[in-house]
Design a protein around this motif. Structure first.
Motif, mmCIF file in Angstrom:
data_model
loop_
_atom_site.group_PDB
_atom_site.id
_atom_site.type_symbol
_atom_site.label_atom_id
_atom_site.label_comp_id
_atom_site.label_asym_id
_atom_site.label_seq_id
_atom_site.Cartn_x
_atom_site.Cartn_y
_atom_site.Cartn_z
ATOM 1 N N ASP A 18 -24.221 24.793 -0.416
ATOM 2 C CA ASP A 18 -23.237 23.853 0.133
ATOM 3 C C ASP A 18 -21.873 24.055 -0.516
ATOM 4 O O ASP A 18 -20.837 24.033 0.170
ATOM 5 C CB ASP A 18 -23.720 22.416 -0.069
ATOM 6 N N ALA A 19 -21.858 24.254 -1.826
ATOM 7 C CA ALA A 19 -20.595 24.494 -2.521
ATOM 8 C C ALA A 19 -19.976 25.813 -2.063
ATOM 9 O O ALA A 19 -18.758 25.913 -1.867
ATOM 10 C CB ALA A 19 -20.819 24.499 -4.031
ATOM 11 N N TYR A 22 -18.385 25.486 1.286
ATOM 12 C CA TYR A 22 -17.085 24.793 1.207
ATOM 13 C C TYR A 22 -15.976 25.760 0.811
ATOM 14 O O TYR A 22 -14.884 25.738 1.403
ATOM 15 C CB TYR A 22 -17.183 23.640 0.207
ATOM 16 N N GLU A 25 -15.147 27.862 3.708
ATOM 17 C CA GLU A 25 -14.374 27.069 4.666
ATOM 18 C C GLU A 25 -12.901 27.020 4.259
ATOM 19 O O GLU A 25 -12.004 27.207 5.097
ATOM 20 C CB GLU A 25 -14.962 25.657 4.730
ATOM 21 N N LEU A 26 -12.643 26.774 2.971
ATOM 22 C CA LEU A 26 -11.269 26.736 2.488
ATOM 23 C C LEU A 26 -10.585 28.085 2.656
ATOM 24 O O LEU A 26 -9.420 28.164 3.076
ATOM 25 C CB LEU A 26 -11.247 26.331 1.011
ATOM 26 N N THR A 67 -10.732 14.773 -0.234
ATOM 27 C CA THR A 67 -10.929 16.062 -0.915
ATOM 28 C C THR A 67 -11.592 15.858 -2.268
ATOM 29 O O THR A 67 -12.544 16.562 -2.623
ATOM 30 C CB THR A 67 -9.585 16.789 -1.095
ATOM 31 N N ARG A 70 -15.249 14.962 -1.847
ATOM 32 C CA ARG A 70 -16.082 16.088 -1.426
ATOM 33 C C ARG A 70 -16.332 17.044 -2.590
ATOM 34 O O ARG A 70 -17.444 17.549 -2.771
ATOM 35 C CB ARG A 70 -15.428 16.827 -0.266
ATOM 36 N N LEU A 71 -15.309 17.296 -3.381
ATOM 37 C CA LEU A 71 -15.475 18.174 -4.536
ATOM 38 C C LEU A 71 -16.567 17.649 -5.468
ATOM 39 O O LEU A 71 -17.455 18.391 -5.893
ATOM 40 C CB LEU A 71 -14.159 18.298 -5.299
ATOM 41 N N LEU A 74 -20.100 18.046 -4.285
ATOM 42 C CA LEU A 74 -20.596 19.421 -4.260
ATOM 43 C C LEU A 74 -20.731 20.052 -5.643
ATOM 44 O O LEU A 74 -21.098 21.219 -5.758
ATOM 45 C CB LEU A 74 -19.673 20.281 -3.388
#
Length: 462
Positions: A18-19, A22, A25-26, A67, A70-71, A74
């Motif tokens: 999952d991390a 992410y 995605e970024l 943000t 979410r950080l 994760l």
């Protein structure tokens, strides 16, 4: 000086899908909005077989509550002491290999690691870009490609995890270069291994006293990579490919050393004297006959895999610090011990057995063979989150006195001795590694397989 740990610790690394998703995605969003960065990412893939995501040092994002939430969800944690210049907060995820994420700037920035900011700017013909940090500073950065609300930065680090500019004293800079030179042309051949380790310890102690452990660690391994590269064709070919884009070896994953049993504790002591800390340990079973201590430096992020012949009962003790006695002649030598007898200690005359860097695994295999005729051995790890393989080994000439000593000790046959004299023996490799899901660990079974496959006796008898 760092103190050796008194008891072995256990580390268990798990994939962090999952991390990792992410971060992907970024990165995808950033590359979509920055054409020059997107072009560089494609050239990395096509010309160096590396992935843009593996070069990232840190990412800066605008500050929003969503943000930050979410950080944290994760696995990133806010590091209060690391608040940067300009008031940005620093988040780090230590559960795997992930970039730091900085929060507080309105622009989205992705910073990639390079060996030299100046080299990168020269290669990409960016004469008007302002560099933050004077030459020989421990941190240098430059805004390479800006578009819209995005910036691609390049970062050059030497023993620091800081993000803000740092003042540098000219005398300190010159002393750092003097110590770096001592590492580069230190005497590596010694008739007495203990004398060799003692001399190296004196050189390191002098550097640490003037520069500190972190910068000393950076300079030391920079010189070690250079020494290894001069003795490995695949390394020189790949380094030239990465230098063509101004990147250098900043994608290194870990450095592997091989040691005799008698010198193993000295090897670990040397590594700990520059701030390396023991991580997980390996023992692959009686048939494999090897063990290893993994070490990591908390500031530079440099990782070492230190191999040694080992017996089953020795995993229970602190073999990294208590030392290992020489085996009797009747017990023979394992793959690592024989390599050390043929070529010398990795920390002394032999140099590293291999450097492992992060690549697009399949791309490197095809590109090295197509461009330079360099072939890759069958992979020894094929997990979705970890894939590893060696390039075919570099053959080194072996000193006759080493072969004679092994023969007299009954550790090799006459036929093996004759072949070693005629052809030499496999000395080193470049390792092709691809990591996914932020996985930070190693595959013990796979390492056992490749150690067995690279036993010099098997290569001779085949």
């Amino acid at each position: 000086m760092s103190q050796a740990s008194t008891a072995p610790q256990q580390f268990t690394w798990e994939p962090q899908p999952d991390a990792f998703a992410y971060v992907k995605e970024l990165v995808a969003g950033f590359l979509e909005r920055n054409a020059k960065a997107r072009e560089l990412a494609q050239r990395m893939q096509d010309e160096t077989a590396t992935r843009f995501i593996d070069w990232i040092d840190h990412i800066s994002l605008p500050d929003t509550a969503a943000t930050r939430e979410r950080l944290v969800s994760l696995g990133w944690e806010l590091r209060e002491p690391e608040r940067t210049e300009g008031g940005r907060d620093v988040y780090r995820n230590e559960k795997g290999l992930f970039p730091a994420i900085l929060i507080g700037k309105q622009r989205t920035q992705v910073a990639i690691k390079v060996d030299s900011v100046a080299d990168f700017l020269a290669v990409h013909r960016l004469p008007r870009v302002r560099v933050q940090g004077r030459p020989l500073s421990q941190l240098r950065t430059a805004d390479a490609f800006s578009e819209g609300d995005t910036d691609l930065l390049v970062v050059e680090r030497h023993g620091t995890r800081a993000f803000g500019s740092q003042a540098i004293d000219a005398n300190f800079a010159m002393r750092s270069m003097a110590h770096y030179e001592r590492f580069r042309f230190r005497q590596r051949d010694h008739q007495d291994r203990d004398e060799g380790f003692a001399e190296l310890s004196r050189i390191i102690e002098s550097a640490v006293s003037e520069l500190g452990e972190d910068l000393t660690c950076d300079l030391f391994f920079r010189s070690e990579r250079e020494y290894w590269m001069r003795r490995n064709t695949a390394a020189r070919v790949q380094k030239a490919r990465q230098d063509k884009l101004g990147l250098g070896w900043a994608n290194h994953d870990h450095h592997t050393y091989r040691s005799s049993r008698e010198s193993y504790a000295q090897l670990i002591k040397v590594l700990e004297s520059i701030g390396m800390r023991c991580r997980e340990r390996f023992y692959a079973g009686e048939e494999a006959g090897w063990g290893a201590q993994v070490l990591e430096h908390p500031v530079t992020g440099i990782v070492v895999f230190a191999d040694v012949d080992m017996d089953p009962e020795e995993i229970e003790g602190d073999f990294s610090h208590q030392g290992l006695p020489a085996r009797s002649k009747d017990s023979g030598l394992g793959t690592v011990g024989l390599w050390s007898r043929l070529h010398g200690e990795s920390m002394l005359e032999a140099g590293m057995h291999h450097l492992e860097c992060q690549f697009d695994w399949h791309a490197l295999v095809s590109q090295l063979e197509a461009t330079a005729g360099i072939k890759t051995m069958d992979p020894f790890t094929t997990f979705p989150f970890l894939r590893q393989a060696f390039t075919e080994g570099e053959w080194w000439e072996i000193a006759d006195w080493r072969i004679t000593g092994l023969l007299e000790d009954g550790l090799i046959t006459e036929e093996q001795a004759a072949t070693f004299r005629e052809k030499g023996g496999i000395g080193s490799h470049l390792e092709n590694l691809e990591r996914n899901d932020g996985y930070k660990g190693f595959n013990q079974q796979g390492v056992s397989d490749i150690i067995a496959r690279t036993d010099p006796r098997k290569l001779v008898d085949a």
